[in-house]
Design a protein around this motif. Structure first.
Motif, mmCIF file in Angstrom:
data_model
loop_
_atom_site.group_PDB
_atom_site.id
_atom_site.type_symbol
_atom_site.label_atom_id
_atom_site.label_comp_id
_atom_site.label_asym_id
_atom_site.label_seq_id
_atom_site.Cartn_x
_atom_site.Cartn_y
_atom_site.Cartn_z
ATOM 1 N N GLY A 196 -1.089 -9.962 16.755
ATOM 2 C CA GLY A 196 -1.270 -7.904 16.771
ATOM 3 C C GLY A 196 -0.798 -7.245 15.680
ATOM 4 N N LEU A 197 -0.218 -7.997 14.577
ATOM 5 C CA LEU A 197 -0.200 -7.099 13.112
ATOM 6 C C LEU A 197 -1.082 -6.959 12.439
ATOM 7 C CD1 LEU A 197 3.006 -9.613 11.850
ATOM 8 C CD2 LEU A 197 3.743 -7.750 12.725
ATOM 9 N N ARG A 198 -0.687 -5.929 11.318
ATOM 10 C CA ARG A 198 -2.703 -4.974 10.932
ATOM 11 C C ARG A 198 -1.735 -4.618 9.381
ATOM 12 N NH1 ARG A 198 -4.128 -7.219 14.703
ATOM 13 N NH2 ARG A 198 -5.989 -6.551 16.149
ATOM 14 N N GLY A 199 -2.645 -5.546 8.662
ATOM 15 C CA GLY A 199 -2.290 -4.677 7.933
ATOM 16 C C GLY A 199 -2.651 -2.936 6.774
ATOM 17 N N ILE A 200 -2.448 -3.097 5.971
ATOM 18 C CA ILE A 200 -2.429 -1.874 5.485
ATOM 19 C C ILE A 200 -3.319 -1.611 4.131
ATOM 20 C CG2 ILE A 200 -0.741 0.006 3.743
ATOM 21 C CD1 ILE A 200 1.332 -1.236 5.134
ATOM 22 N N PRO A 201 -4.295 -1.158 4.177
ATOM 23 C CA PRO A 201 -4.998 -0.792 3.136
ATOM 24 C C PRO A 201 -4.562 -0.611 1.543
ATOM 25 C CG PRO A 201 -6.215 0.641 4.604
ATOM 26 C CD PRO A 201 -4.912 0.139 4.878
ATOM 27 N N THR A 202 -5.346 -1.716 1.079
ATOM 28 C CA THR A 202 -4.835 -1.312 -1.100
ATOM 29 C C THR A 202 -4.811 0.009 -1.022
ATOM 30 O OG1 THR A 202 -5.095 -3.768 -0.771
ATOM 31 C CG2 THR A 202 -5.836 -2.417 -3.101
ATOM 32 N N ALA A 203 -6.049 0.859 -0.549
ATOM 33 C CA ALA A 203 -6.091 1.961 -1.762
ATOM 34 C C ALA A 203 -5.333 2.661 -1.054
ATOM 35 C CB ALA A 203 -7.281 2.314 -0.655
ATOM 36 N N GLU A 204 -4.787 2.804 0.291
ATOM 37 C CA GLU A 204 -3.631 3.462 0.434
ATOM 38 C C GLU A 204 -2.634 2.921 0.061
ATOM 39 O OE1 GLU A 204 -1.171 3.563 4.537
ATOM 40 O OE2 GLU A 204 -3.031 3.743 5.297
ATOM 41 N N ILE A 205 -1.997 2.274 -0.357
ATOM 42 C CA ILE A 205 -0.822 1.299 -1.116
ATOM 43 C C ILE A 205 -0.555 1.489 -2.350
ATOM 44 C CG2 ILE A 205 0.445 -0.723 -2.346
ATOM 45 C CD1 ILE A 205 0.694 -0.553 0.991
ATOM 46 N N PHE A 206 -1.799 1.548 -3.040
ATOM 47 C CA PHE A 206 -2.626 1.871 -4.325
ATOM 48 C C PHE A 206 -1.727 3.567 -4.689
ATOM 49 C CE2 PHE A 206 -4.890 3.374 -8.478
ATOM 50 C CZ PHE A 206 -4.393 2.456 -9.255
ATOM 51 N N SER A 207 -2.634 4.819 -3.889
ATOM 52 C CA SER A 207 -2.200 6.238 -3.185
ATOM 53 C C SER A 207 -0.669 6.055 -3.784
ATOM 54 C CB SER A 207 -3.085 6.997 -2.638
ATOM 55 O OG SER A 207 -2.751 8.090 -2.611
ATOM 56 N N THR A 208 -0.210 5.541 -2.636
ATOM 57 C CA THR A 208 1.261 6.022 -2.335
ATOM 58 C C THR A 208 1.903 5.680 -3.258
ATOM 59 O OG1 THR A 208 1.259 5.345 -0.018
ATOM 60 C CG2 THR A 208 3.308 4.913 -1.097
ATOM 61 N N LEU A 209 1.854 4.885 -4.078
ATOM 62 C CA LEU A 209 2.250 4.449 -5.527
ATOM 63 C C LEU A 209 1.857 4.922 -6.772
ATOM 64 C CD1 LEU A 209 1.984 -0.127 -5.345
ATOM 65 C CD2 LEU A 209 4.066 1.170 -4.856
ATOM 66 N N GLU A 210 0.805 5.323 -7.114
ATOM 67 C CA GLU A 210 0.950 6.621 -7.586
ATOM 68 C C GLU A 210 1.192 8.253 -7.935
ATOM 69 O OE1 GLU A 210 -3.308 5.503 -10.814
ATOM 70 O OE2 GLU A 210 -3.745 7.278 -8.571
#
Length: 322
Positions: A196-210
């Protein structure tokens, strides 16, 4: 050597055990799994023999995986012997870190070239919930003890509602330490579906870091032994940030890897169950083993089909080799 699509195959991941001292929700059932018997897995001598064949076929980098590889007896000695094989340029290890402090000096003395530490959270309670084990202090101690002594990479799987609030904190490990922090897309394999776990899109991670750290500047490497991660530099960071997202950004066209399971099965693509039963051929004394391995590598599939929802491989990562 090159496969049928002219890709240079020079990197092998070798699993030395299916056993693990954690029960991560996206990898293994809470009750554990039926363990392979000692006779079912390759001996260290057999692993060494296969590694020698791999080297003759052009493999230059070998990553030791599991399960948890540090549970395999005499592992540092195996690493030392693989390092001595002509043509092998790098030997690295992926571990959950529970036993890292116990083996740190032996691994360094064996000539290990780098360690990938799987670490999805820096919160002790979240760690216990996710792994079903209360072993976080040991992992943190092992990690801190090795900083500056051997190249380190942190492997983090971003999970919605689990560690999404920690992404910045985990990335910040690379701010004052010369390490790589890599965010790895949740693989659609085994328990990842049932949990039932769901990943987080890389684009979202990238945006958060920037948004919080500033521009992520691409790092272009000519290292042919580098895995699939795309690396970036952040101003004033000592280390770097990496992303591995096999679904969002399909990198099959540049894939240079093969995998050998603890049972001695050669897999040329993570998403397919086809390959070669090396163990039985090895134990039967097949005189054409090297040529059979060569032919299997040559037939490596063009690409995975996960984006189509097709699951050709039903085994969990603990059985394949993480």
């Amino acid at each position: 050597m090159k496969d049928q699509f002219n890709r240079e195959i020079n990197y092998a991941r070798i699993s030395v055990t299916d056993r693990c001292n954690l029960r991560c929700r996206y990898c293994m059932p809470e009750c554990g799994v039926k363990k392979l018997s000692h006779a079912d897995i390759l001996t260290l001598e057999e692993i060494l023999s296969v590694a020698e064949i791999f080297s003759r076929l052009g493999i230059k980098k070998i990553r030791i995986t599991g399960g948890e590889p540090l549970l395999r007896r005499n592992l540092p000695d195996l690493i030392r012997k693989i390092k001595d094989i002509r043509g092998i340029e790098q030997v690295t290890l992926t571990t959950n870190g529970v036993l890292l402090k116990n083996f740190a000096q032996e691994l360094i003395s064996a000539g290990l070239d780098g360690i990938n530490l799987s670490l999805d959270t820096l919160n002790e309670k979240t760690f216990s919930d996710l792994t079903r084990r209360k072993l976080f202090p040991q992992i943190l101690e092992g990690f801190q003890d090795l900083i500056g002594k051997i190249p380190l990479k942190i492997n983090c799987v971003p999970l919605r509602g689990v560690n999404d609030e920690e992404i910045l904190k985990i990335a910040a490990l690379a701010e004052n330490n010369s390490i790589s922090v890599r965010f790895i897309e949740l693989m659609p394999i085994g328990c990842a579906f049932e949990s039932g776990l769901r990943g987080i899109p890389t684009a979202e991670i990238f945006s958060t870091l920037e948004k919080n750290f500033g521009e992520l500047i691409p790092i272009y490497s000519k290292n042919s032994l580098q895995g699939p991660a795309q690396y970036f530099k952040i101003k004033n960071f000592s280390g770097q940030i990496g992303f591995i997202d096999a679904l969002e950004h399909k990198f099959c066209g540049n894939c240079n890897r093969i995998r050998l399971t603890a049972e001695g099965f050669l897999k040329t693509c993570l998403s397919f169950d086809s390959g070669l039963d090396i163990k039985n051929l090895l134990r039967s004394g097949d005189k054409n083993l090297e040529e059979r391995i060569r032919e299997t590598i040559y037939r490596k599939p063009r690409e995975h089909s996960w984006e189509l929802g097709i699951r050709n491989e039903k085994l969990g990562m603990y059985r394949i080799g993480g």
